[in-house]
Design an enzyme around this catalytic site. Structure first.
Site, short mmCIF file in Angstrom:
data_model
loop_
_atom_site.label_atom_id
_atom_site.label_comp_id
_atom_site.label_asym_id
_atom_site.label_seq_id
_atom_site.Cartn_x
_atom_site.Cartn_y
_atom_site.Cartn_z
CB CYS A 107 74.54 37.16 -15.22
SG CYS A 107 73.30 36.68 -15.28
CG HIS A 153 67.34 38.31 -15.89
ND1 HIS A 153 68.28 37.62 -17.09
CD2 HIS A 153 68.92 38.75 -15.03
CE1 HIS A 153 69.96 37.29 -16.88
NE2 HIS A 153 70.34 38.26 -15.26
#
Length: 187
Positions: A107, A153
């Site tokens: 990420c 997210h």
């Protein structure tokens, strides 16, 4: 109608947006639905893509640049100029396959950390494109994983929250200077 968001797939010396990192409150706030797809939103998508390419990413969600809107950009082939990136506005998962697969994830908000995550192999989603048109997409393999990761997210969830091997998780986070206290495990 071709995309109005055109971006060269290149690294910029100064990307237009600042990435947020594990521990930043912006990453834990749920993003708000986008009411109107307009030129301002297309500019945000363009800047997100420029920031993503500069950071060597294949996906970026607006909360990662402290914008609480349901906008995702994805490009699983950043080295292929012929493959256009995906811009997903207000994406909703319609269906997930029962077949699960394990893949290593990373990420841009947790640089250097790569760990195994179990996710459904196929994802079917609905969303609006950068012109505001409703779309559906059935994705598998890397694209399905990337979409699920980025939609997480939008809900304030990070991939480390889904890592089952806590020993490996704590070791990797510590090695890269992140606090395990910033992880919010999903039951």
């Amino acid at each position: 109608m071709p995309s109005e968001v055109v971006v060269e797939k290149q690294k910029l010396k100064n990307p237009p947006l600042d990435l947020r990192y594990l521990g930043d409150r912006a990453l834990r706030q749920p993003a708000k639905r986008v009411a109107k797809v307009d030129q301002e939103l297309r500019l945000l998508a363009k800047e997100m893509l420029q920031t993503m390419y500069t950071a060597d990413g294949i996906g970026l969600a607006a909360p990662q640049v402290a914008v609480q809107k349901q906008v995702i950009v994805i490009d699983c082939e950043p080295d292929n100029p012929a493959n256009p990136p995906l811009i997903l506005v207000n994406p909703v998962i319609k269906q997930l396959s029962s077949q699960l697969c394990v893949m290593q994830e990373g990420c841009l908000s947790i640089p250097g950390v790569y760990l195994d995550v179990v996710r459904p192999q196929v994802a079917e989603i609905s969303y609006k494109d950068e012109n505001g048109r409703p779309r559906t997409l059935k994705a598998n393999e890397l694209l399905a994983r990337c979409i699920q990761h980025e939609i997480d997210h939008l809900n304030g969830v990070l991939f480390v929250d889904r890592v089952e091997n806590k020993i490996a998780l704590n070791a990797e986070l510590s090695k890269h200077g992140f606090s395990a206290k910033a992880v919010k495990p999903i039951a």
